[in-house]
Design an enzyme around this catalytic site. Structure first.
Site, PDB file in Angstrom:
ATOM      1  N   TYR A  71       0.855  -1.197   0.000  1.00 15.90           N
ATOM      2  CA  TYR A  71       0.000   0.000   0.000  1.00 15.90           C
ATOM      3  C   TYR A  71       0.887   1.243   0.000  1.00 15.90           C
ATOM      4  CZ  TYR A  71      -4.328   2.548   1.280  1.00 15.90           C
ATOM      5  OH  TYR A  71      -5.425   3.364   1.302  1.00 15.90           O
ATOM      6  N   LYS A 117      -0.944  -1.042  -4.315  1.00 10.87           N
ATOM      7  CA  LYS A 117      -2.194  -0.282  -4.205  1.00 10.87           C
ATOM      8  C   LYS A 117      -1.793   1.164  -3.985  1.00 10.87           C
ATOM      9  CE  LYS A 117      -6.287  -0.004  -1.143  1.00 10.87           C
ATOM     10  NZ  LYS A 117      -6.310   1.339  -0.566  1.00 10.87           N
TER      11      LYS A 117
END
Ligand SMILES: O=C([O-])C(=O)C[C@H](O)[C@@H](O)C(=O)[O-]
Length: 302
Positions: free
Chosen positions: A133, A158
């Site tokens: 992330y 992400k």
């Protein structure tokens, strides 16, 4: 395990005395599955990962795995400092998760190469596939993104930063790296209320996105997804104007509303998800009323 399609990020419901409400979580996960997401990401940002004890986390991941029963893969958030992230990664594996979303390391700022070492450190503790992330203090550059390909269990990135040109550089660096895993590596638009940036991210080859809105208005979220993937520009525009843009304007009034308003929306939909845990604050009555009006306008635009 390349990320694709519309991804669900379920809430973590709490009881009035502040415990995790596993029964409501089971109902919530079941409702999310009915909307047909290609993956469930529990105990992530929307699921208030940072507020959960290790034991609560085990239970949340375990219930999601049990309810999903193979209908969709279950990914679990893991984060904090390196040792803590390892503990959560191991707990996720034990609870039956199919993969991890590795959240930024707690408070520490480092270089992109340092972040790769953090990822490697966590990856060494678990065989689970990991999506990294990128958000807040966790920022990659093209060299670091390519270096992630050498961590065999890292399957994707992400993005929660929202710098489209920087993301384009990461996508291009990976896809043109000549690495044997370059084509299968996944990219996910993971911005808060990702629908606002879906069109921009699709134009750079990032088609998959996370939808917190799916937690409380699955009809609107799936209609938007259908419209954007079939090229129905009129519906995309209508839903952006009637629902997403007013929702984001309300969300931006108070820090933490990216989660608190989603919880309020789920309560409006009849799901007893309870309050957010501190330091997040619940939406005020006035803001919940405005949210109800925005949802109604979104439904009229369907
Ligand atoms: O960790 C999280 O929950 C997210 O960042 C995913 C959310 O679903 C976000 O994309 C959103 O608000 O739509």
């Amino acid at each position: 395990m390349r990320l694709h399609g519309l991804l669900s990020f379920p809430l973590t419901p709490f009881t009035t005395d502040g415990k995790v409400n596993l029964a409501v979580l089971a109902d919530h996960v079941e409702q999310q599955l009915a909307a047909g997401p290609s993956g469930l990401f529990v105990a992530c940002g929307t699921g208030e990962f940072t507020s959960l004890s290790l034991q609560e986390y085990r239970e949340v991941v375990g219930i999601a795995v049990q309810v999903a029963a193979g209908r969709a893969p279950v990914f679990a958030g893991a984060g904090g400092g390196p040792a803590m992230a390892r503990d959560f990664a191991i707990a996720a594996l034990e609870a039956g998760a199919d993969g991890l979303l590795l959240l930024p390391p707690y408070l520490v700022h480092s270089t992109p190469a340092g972040l790769v070492e953090h990822v490697r450190y966590v990856a060494e503790a678990t065989p689970l596939p990991i999506t990294v992330y990128q958000r807040a203090n966790a920022v990659l550059d093209p060299d670091a993104a390519v270096a992630l390909l050498d961590v065999p269990t890292v399957v994707g990135i992400k993005d929660g930063k929202g710098d489209v040109s920087a993301m384009l550089r990461l996508v291009t660096a990976i896809r043109t790296s000549g690495h044997p895993r370059a084509d299968e590596f996944g990219f996910l638009n993971g911005l808060p209320t990702a629908e606002l940036s879906v069109q921009a991210y699709r134009s750079i080859g990032v088609e998959s996105y996370s939808s917190a809105v799916l937690c409380f208005v699955p009809d609107i979220a799936t209609a938007f997804y259908r419209a954007v993937t079939t090229g129905d520009a009129a519906t995309v525009q209508r839903l952006l104007a009637a629902f997403y843009l007013p929702f984001v304007a309300l969300r931006d009034l108070v820090p933490g509303y990216a989660v608190a308003l989603v919880k309020a929306g789920a309560r409006l939909g009849g799901l007893d998800v309870g309050s957010v845990r501190p330091p997040l604050v619940d939406a005020t009555d006035e803001h919940v009323e405005r949210l109800a009006a925005i949802i109604a306008a979104g439904r009229r635009a369907l």
